[in-house]
Design a protein around this motif. Sequence first.
Motif, PDB file in Angstrom:
ATOM      1  N   PHE A 135       0.793  -1.216   0.228  1.00  0.00           N
ATOM      2  CA  PHE A 135      -0.118  -0.023  -0.034  1.00  0.00           C
ATOM      3  C   PHE A 135       0.776   1.381  -0.069  1.00  0.00           C
ATOM      4  CE2 PHE A 135      -2.405   3.363   2.217  1.00  0.00           C
ATOM      5  CZ  PHE A 135      -3.483   3.336   1.565  1.00  0.00           C
ATOM      6  N   THR A 136       0.630   2.194  -0.812  1.00  0.00           N
ATOM      7  CA  THR A 136       1.085   3.239  -0.924  1.00  0.00           C
ATOM      8  C   THR A 136       0.301   4.575  -1.004  1.00  0.00           C
ATOM      9  OG1 THR A 136       1.335   3.271  -3.362  1.00  0.00           O
ATOM     10  CG2 THR A 136       3.228   2.429  -2.427  1.00  0.00           C
ATOM     11  N   MET A 137       0.846   5.490   0.068  1.00  0.00           N
ATOM     12  CA  MET A 137      -0.223   6.558   0.226  1.00  0.00           C
ATOM     13  C   MET A 137       0.321   7.601  -0.562  1.00  0.00           C
ATOM     14  SD  MET A 137      -2.923   7.231   1.874  1.00  0.00           S
ATOM     15  CE  MET A 137      -3.965   8.707   1.882  1.00  0.00           C
TER      16      MET A 137
ATOM     17  N   VAL B 151      -7.037  11.599  -1.724  1.00  0.00           N
ATOM     18  CA  VAL B 151      -6.451  11.004  -0.420  1.00  0.00           C
ATOM     19  C   VAL B 151      -7.462   9.989   0.267  1.00  0.00           C
ATOM     20  CG1 VAL B 151      -5.628  11.281   1.942  1.00  0.00           C
ATOM     21  CG2 VAL B 151      -4.538  12.458   0.064  1.00  0.00           C
ATOM     22  N   CYS B 152      -8.621  10.483   0.268  1.00  0.00           N
ATOM     23  CA  CYS B 152      -9.799   9.960   0.734  1.00  0.00           C
ATOM     24  C   CYS B 152     -10.141   8.655  -0.018  1.00  0.00           C
ATOM     25  CB  CYS B 152     -11.231  10.875   1.129  1.00  0.00           C
ATOM     26  SG  CYS B 152     -10.684  12.166   2.301  1.00  0.00           S
ATOM     27  N   LYS B 153     -10.122   9.003  -1.389  1.00  0.00           N
ATOM     28  CA  LYS B 153     -10.462   7.678  -2.092  1.00  0.00           C
ATOM     29  C   LYS B 153      -9.472   6.647  -2.075  1.00  0.00           C
ATOM     30  CE  LYS B 153     -11.541   6.707  -7.177  1.00  0.00           C
ATOM     31  NZ  LYS B 153     -11.769   7.433  -8.503  1.00  0.00           N
ATOM     32  N   ARG B 154      -8.142   7.070  -1.911  1.00  0.00           N
ATOM     33  CA  ARG B 154      -7.000   6.076  -1.686  1.00  0.00           C
ATOM     34  C   ARG B 154      -7.203   5.481  -0.716  1.00  0.00           C
ATOM     35  NH1 ARG B 154      -4.611   2.368  -2.584  1.00  0.00           N
ATOM     36  NH2 ARG B 154      -2.391   2.058  -2.945  1.00  0.00           N
TER      37      ARG B 154
ATOM     38  N   VAL C 261      -1.412  13.824  10.661  1.00  0.00           N
ATOM     39  CA  VAL C 261      -2.599  13.666  11.098  1.00  0.00           C
ATOM     40  C   VAL C 261      -3.209  12.443  10.147  1.00  0.00           C
ATOM     41  CG1 VAL C 261      -4.918  14.575  11.543  1.00  0.00           C
ATOM     42  CG2 VAL C 261      -2.879  15.950  12.138  1.00  0.00           C
ATOM     43  N   VAL C 262      -2.791  12.458   8.714  1.00  0.00           N
ATOM     44  CA  VAL C 262      -3.541  11.531   7.829  1.00  0.00           C
ATOM     45  C   VAL C 262      -2.984  10.162   8.384  1.00  0.00           C
ATOM     46  CG1 VAL C 262      -3.556  11.087   5.302  1.00  0.00           C
ATOM     47  CG2 VAL C 262      -3.996  13.158   6.255  1.00  0.00           C
ATOM     48  N   ARG C 263      -1.640  10.161   8.732  1.00  0.00           N
ATOM     49  CA  ARG C 263      -0.990   8.649   9.002  1.00  0.00           C
ATOM     50  C   ARG C 263      -1.580   8.260  10.498  1.00  0.00           C
ATOM     51  NH1 ARG C 263       3.588   7.283   6.705  1.00  0.00           N
ATOM     52  NH2 ARG C 263       4.670   8.995   5.624  1.00  0.00           N
ATOM     53  N   LYS C 264      -2.033   9.136  11.388  1.00  0.00           N
ATOM     54  CA  LYS C 264      -2.665   8.841  12.679  1.00  0.00           C
ATOM     55  C   LYS C 264      -4.205   8.388  12.197  1.00  0.00           C
ATOM     56  CE  LYS C 264      -2.735  11.112  16.203  1.00  0.00           C
ATOM     57  NZ  LYS C 264      -2.794  12.287  17.225  1.00  0.00           N
ATOM     58  N   TYR C 265      -5.059   8.979  11.242  1.00  0.00           N
ATOM     59  CA  TYR C 265      -6.183   8.495  10.955  1.00  0.00           C
ATOM     60  C   TYR C 265      -6.160   6.983  10.405  1.00  0.00           C
ATOM     61  CZ  TYR C 265     -10.607   8.026   8.263  1.00  0.00           C
ATOM     62  OH  TYR C 265     -11.975   7.738   7.861  1.00  0.00           O
ATOM     63  N   MET C 266      -4.973   6.945   9.377  1.00  0.00           N
ATOM     64  CA  MET C 266      -4.916   5.337   8.575  1.00  0.00           C
ATOM     65  C   MET C 266      -4.678   4.483   9.579  1.00  0.00           C
ATOM     66  SD  MET C 266      -2.837   6.741   5.345  1.00  0.00           S
ATOM     67  CE  MET C 266      -2.348   4.846   4.917  1.00  0.00           C
TER      68      MET C 266
END
Length: 224
Positions: free
Chosen positions: A90-92, A113-116, A158-163
């Motif tokens: 998986f690549t963000m 980003v949300c779609k990924r 923050v995006v990483r924390k969400y993931m």
Amino acid sequence: ITSKMSDDSDVDEVAEDVEDLDLGMDKKKKKSKKTEEEDGSTRRAVTSTGTWAAPTELGPNDIFPYANVLQRIYDSLSEKNPELMGGKKFTMIPPQVAREGSKKTVFVNFKDVCKRMGRTMEHVMSYLNAELGVACSLDPEGRLTFKGTFKPKQIESVVRKYMLAYVQCQMCKSFDSNLIKDSVTRLTFIECNRCQARKSVQAVVQGFHATNKADRKAAKTAKA
């Protein structure tokens, strides 16, 4: 005297025979030990070449070659769990952040980003709102605008924390999952599409809300 000499000669003959017998046993033992050492070194030499050797062919001090053991693991996974071997890494998508004026920050590729991640923009926006503690708004093009200035690394963190909290499976560490809300219990679950694991997650805590005139009026009414 003659009898005594004959007795002595007999004793000497017996002693010589015994000595020859001992020497013969020693030579046999040494030869056997040397043969074992040669056989053991041969087994170790065959093993060290990287060719596969059955466990029965290895001595007590021999070690399986790392490459062969690793290959056996991959072969076993391919045979019994082919879905684990065929998964792609998986690549963000890195967040693209731009400054709008002097007091606003725009998350330009927020929609992508949300779609990924496979999550709704509303859910991710509520999480960013709660974590950053600022009001944010979503425009028709899928860009998210924050009130305040933020660096790209802050948004990415923050995006990483969400993931980790709402995308990654805690069992197999896969990011191929769905976020489902149970209509009966009203709990939110992460369902992994790879290992079929299911785990409940906490609801996003309500984020920042700017106080307006109605809120201040309601607060005064409550105190009265």
